[in-house]
Scaffold this motif. Structure first.
Motif, PDB file in Angstrom:
ATOM      1  N   LEU A 182       0.703  -1.121  -0.076  1.00 56.03           N
ATOM      2  CA  LEU A 182       0.074   0.193   0.016  1.00 56.03           C
ATOM      3  C   LEU A 182       0.976   1.208   0.108  1.00 56.03           C
ATOM      4  O   LEU A 182       2.094   1.222   0.588  1.00 56.03           O
ATOM      5  CB  LEU A 182      -0.896   0.011   1.166  1.00 56.03           C
ATOM      6  N   THR A 183       0.227   2.044  -0.559  1.00 56.64           N
ATOM      7  CA  THR A 183       1.138   3.529  -0.762  1.00 56.64           C
ATOM      8  C   THR A 183       0.874   4.164   0.649  1.00 56.64           C
ATOM      9  O   THR A 183      -0.032   4.391   1.109  1.00 56.64           O
ATOM     10  CB  THR A 183       0.554   4.682  -1.829  1.00 56.64           C
ATOM     11  N   LYS A 184       2.160   4.449   1.271  1.00 58.66           N
ATOM     12  CA  LYS A 184       2.264   4.989   2.217  1.00 58.66           C
ATOM     13  C   LYS A 184       2.323   6.461   2.118  1.00 58.66           C
ATOM     14  O   LYS A 184       2.883   7.333   1.406  1.00 58.66           O
ATOM     15  CB  LYS A 184       3.640   4.661   3.181  1.00 58.66           C
ATOM     16  N   SER A 185       1.228   7.087   3.062  1.00 60.43           N
ATOM     17  CA  SER A 185       1.007   8.465   2.842  1.00 60.43           C
ATOM     18  C   SER A 185       0.280   9.110   4.274  1.00 60.43           C
ATOM     19  O   SER A 185      -0.542   8.503   4.987  1.00 60.43           O
ATOM     20  CB  SER A 185       0.169   8.720   1.830  1.00 60.43           C
ATOM     21  N   ASP A 186       0.974  10.350   4.621  1.00 61.55           N
ATOM     22  CA  ASP A 186       0.297  10.712   5.838  1.00 61.55           C
ATOM     23  C   ASP A 186      -0.904  11.889   5.423  1.00 61.55           C
ATOM     24  O   ASP A 186      -1.628  12.292   6.083  1.00 61.55           O
ATOM     25  CB  ASP A 186       1.315  11.927   6.636  1.00 61.55           C
ATOM     26  N   ARG A 187      -1.083  11.864   4.071  1.00 57.41           N
ATOM     27  CA  ARG A 187      -1.899  12.652   3.670  1.00 57.41           C
ATOM     28  C   ARG A 187      -3.446  11.885   3.604  1.00 57.41           C
ATOM     29  O   ARG A 187      -3.687  10.809   3.762  1.00 57.41           O
ATOM     30  CB  ARG A 187      -1.681  13.188   1.934  1.00 57.41           C
ATOM     31  N   PRO A 188      -4.518  12.815   3.438  1.00 57.13           N
ATOM     32  CA  PRO A 188      -5.805  12.275   3.496  1.00 57.13           C
ATOM     33  C   PRO A 188      -5.966  11.345   2.267  1.00 57.13           C
ATOM     34  O   PRO A 188      -5.383  11.528   1.188  1.00 57.13           O
ATOM     35  CB  PRO A 188      -6.819  13.487   3.493  1.00 57.13           C
ATOM     36  N   GLU A 189      -6.939  10.312   2.425  1.00 58.86           N
ATOM     37  CA  GLU A 189      -7.369   9.412   1.203  1.00 58.86           C
ATOM     38  C   GLU A 189      -7.870  10.411   0.136  1.00 58.86           C
ATOM     39  O   GLU A 189      -8.662  11.256   0.380  1.00 58.86           O
ATOM     40  CB  GLU A 189      -8.318   8.507   1.729  1.00 58.86           C
ATOM     41  N   LEU A 190      -7.464   9.844  -1.252  1.00 56.87           N
ATOM     42  CA  LEU A 190      -7.988  10.577  -2.282  1.00 56.87           C
ATOM     43  C   LEU A 190      -9.494  10.899  -2.298  1.00 56.87           C
ATOM     44  O   LEU A 190      -9.917  11.944  -2.539  1.00 56.87           O
ATOM     45  CB  LEU A 190      -7.486   9.878  -3.517  1.00 56.87           C
ATOM     46  N   THR A 191     -10.367   9.747  -2.036  1.00 53.47           N
ATOM     47  CA  THR A 191     -11.701   9.937  -2.297  1.00 53.47           C
ATOM     48  C   THR A 191     -12.419  10.539  -1.058  1.00 53.47           C
ATOM     49  O   THR A 191     -13.429  10.982  -1.131  1.00 53.47           O
ATOM     50  CB  THR A 191     -12.325   8.526  -2.678  1.00 53.47           C
ATOM     51  N   ALA A 192     -11.569  10.705  -0.029  1.00 50.09           N
ATOM     52  CA  ALA A 192     -12.339  11.195   1.178  1.00 50.09           C
ATOM     53  C   ALA A 192     -11.932  12.675   1.459  1.00 50.09           C
ATOM     54  O   ALA A 192     -12.178  13.658   2.311  1.00 50.09           O
ATOM     55  CB  ALA A 192     -12.061  10.499   2.425  1.00 50.09           C
ATOM     56  N   ALA A 193     -10.905  13.354   0.848  1.00 49.22           N
ATOM     57  CA  ALA A 193     -10.113  14.407   1.113  1.00 49.22           C
ATOM     58  C   ALA A 193     -10.954  15.623   0.620  1.00 49.22           C
ATOM     59  O   ALA A 193     -11.775  15.631  -0.268  1.00 49.22           O
ATOM     60  CB  ALA A 193      -8.927  14.609   0.279  1.00 49.22           C
ATOM     61  N   LYS A 194     -10.971  16.655   1.499  1.00 44.54           N
ATOM     62  CA  LYS A 194     -11.512  17.884   0.997  1.00 44.54           C
ATOM     63  C   LYS A 194     -11.154  18.751   0.089  1.00 44.54           C
ATOM     64  O   LYS A 194     -11.953  19.535  -0.531  1.00 44.54           O
ATOM     65  CB  LYS A 194     -11.758  19.071   2.467  1.00 44.54           C
TER      66      LYS A 194
END
Lengths: 313, 249
Positions: A182-194
């Motif tokens: 899985l791509t590790k990321s501290d960012r919000p998930e693409l489909t849930a981001a504002k």
């Protein structure tokens, strides 16, 4: 009518896609039950019981369900369908994987990625990458529906549904999980981001995506990409927004160096506000953008980041 | 191992779909039609397997109007061995297609069926999964890579968060995603050769499958159009508009 909604979760927490799917299901009928199928899903089930409008939560806790693979999900859901008129799931990759199996076993034509529910048997769904919207009426006794979650508001909390465990799925299964990367990321998930900021072929290289990283950090945004940028190998495929990637509908979508091919627009045109930065003033993306900046992105992006900084971000 | 690849003739992916004025569907008269792009990837994969010696025979199937034969010829020109054309003028739903394919699999006994993850016209993304269920075979959906090891097929799948690897016991179904391979262009000699390859002519009735549609199309409409907004002068104005006018940052 009784409707079974399949929960989206990662065995730890319930995902927002579930709440949105519940909203879609509630437009079909009032008796909405939630199925939480996974491994060690006690906490998820407790969360599911709080979703407003849910009558009952069913849990199926079994090792073969940890990754919700197609065959085990089919084995859980199909026997349950004696008691339901419809099964509804989000159209994420997990559910796209097994819902056609469930439909075929029930001898039902699946209705995929619906964006509108006009009653218990009539649905609106995008076809041709969203270039046309089809309204279809199902004559099947039971409905099998996947939901484009970006088209529905999330159901709130405040429910107090009962939780009931059901029996294990009957195997054996001819597929098994091996591993996950899985791509590790501290960012919000693409489909849930504002806020989502995406780069296209105009970025020129994967390295240049650093230019949008700083902006994403400041805005708490998820990072995405066009299919052209993915095909060119700049960024991983799971960043892809569009017909063949993910559908997103954030409050703000920023398209950088993206021309606006039909296939990309299909995945982001439901965003509330679209901003575009492109040096070609005739790029189709400007026909859908609320705010367009005609500029060389290599100059505009550092300026944009500096201006955000000035504005206190 | 015999490999079966179903392909669909669809509106070319470069052509914008136009809704008919009577809202009955999308206008397909006098427009360029091509093989569904995901199906091209499936064909390429089958041909590659044959070149590598893992596939012994490759069969391309299309269920559609008489012109679907052209799509089969494209597959044959790319290197598939022979074709099966199930002719019908109806736009069959994935369930009916999967039932016909199941009947073909019962006859042909392939060990692997490779399908596109979705057709870019109706966007159901259902045929592969339905066929897998009807055959009671395992499925690897949205394959990014696949490898045969003995009687198992390891498939790396595109999933929302990244990649997931599963092991399937053969026979199996695999659906293809974009990064699995880059489909070849058929060379002129291969296009000529393809004309001599056999195509079996069949109809849905030959397979005794009920293809009655389950869904009725009430209407097909244009999507709600977004209006173009304004052009801003520079990055400073963009930040100002997003913050103070739109209120989204």
């Amino acid at each position: 009518m009784a409707i079974l909604v399949i929960a989206e979760h990662d065995n730890k927490s319930l995902k927002d896609a579930t709440h949105k799917t519940v909203t879609a299901a509630a437009k079909m009928g009032k008796d909405v039950d939630l199925l939480v199928a996974g491994k060690g899903v006690k906490d998820v089930a407790a969360e599911a019981a709080k979703v407003a409008g849910v009558r009952k939560v069913l849990t199926c806790d079994h090792a073969t369900l940890e990754r919700q693979l197609a065959e085990s999900m089919q084995a859980v859901i199909v026997p349950l369908m004696d008691g339901y008129d419809a099964v509804v799931a989000p159209d994420t990759t997990t559910h796209k994987n097994y819902m056609p199996r469930v439909a075929a076993k029930l001898d039902v034509q699946q209705i995929s990625s619906v964006t509108g529910v006009e009653g218990a048997d009539t649905f609106v769904r995008p076809i041709y990458a969203g270039n046309a919207m089809a309204t279809v009426k199902s004559s099947d006794a039971k409905k099998v529906v996947t939901v484009r979650t970006t088209a529905f508001a999330a159901a709130g909390d405040g429910g107090s549904a009962s939780v009931e465990a059901i029996g294990d799925p009957a195997g054996p299964f001819k597929s098994e999980y091996v591993s996950e990367e899985l791509t590790k990321s501290d960012r919000p998930e693409l489909t849930a981001a504002k806020v989502v900021i995406s780069g296209g072929r105009g970025m020129g290289s994967g390295e240049n995506f650093k230019l949008i990283e700083g902006i994403a950090d400041k805005l708490g945004a998820a990072m995405g990409a066009s299919r052209a940028a993915v095909d060119a190998g700049y960024v991983p495929n799971d960043w892809q927004v569009g017909q063949t990637g993910k559908a997103v509908a954030p409050a703000l979508y920023i398209a950088v160096g993206i021309s606006g091919a039909i296939q990309h627009l299909a995945g982001m045109k439901d965003s509330k506000v679209i901003a575009a930065i492109n040096k070609d003033e005739d790029a189709p993306i400007f026909q859908v953008a609320d705010y367009g900046l005609v500029a060389d992105l290599f100059k505009a992006l550092p300026e944009f980041e500096a201006e955000l900084e000035k504005a206190g971000y | 191992m015999k490999v079966l690849v179903p392909v669909k003739r669809v509106l070319d992916y470069n052509v914008k779909a136009r809704v008919k004025s009577d809202n009955s569907g999308v206008d397909l008269a006098n427009v360029k039609m091509s093989m569904n792009p995901f199906d091209e990837i499936s064909v390429e994969q089958a041909v590659k397997m044959q070149e590598a010696g893992t596939a012994s025979e490759t069969v391309v199937v299309s269920i559609g109007p008489s012109k679907a034969q052209e799509t089969i010829r494209t597959g044959l020109a790319m290197g598939m061995d022979r074709g099966i054309h199930v002719e019908t003028d109806e736009d069959l739903e994935p369930l009916a297609i999967a039932k016909i394919l199941k009947a073909i699999c019962d006859e042909e006994k392939p060990e692997l069926v490779i399908l596109g993850k979705q057709a870019i016209d109706n966007d159901y993304g259902a045929t592969g999964g339905m066929l897998a269920a009807l055959l009671d075979w395992p499925i690897g959906s949205a394959a990014n890579s696949m490898k045969l090891a003995g009687s198992d097929m390891t498939v790396v799948k595109e999933v929302d968060g990244g990649l997931q690897t599963v092991k399937l016991t053969m026979p199996a179904i695999v659906t293809t995603d974009l990064r699995l391979n880059e489909p070849r262009y058929a060379s002129l000699p291969n296009i000529m050769k393809a004309k001599k390859k056999p195509i079996d002519a069949k109809t849905p009735a030959d397979y005794g499958v009920d293809t009655k549609p389950r869904l009725k199309t009430v209407k097909v409409t244009e999507p709600e159009a977004r209006k173009a907004g304004i052009k801003v002068e520079d990055a400073a104005q963009l930040v100002d508009k997003l913050k103070n006018e739109a209120g989204v940052i």
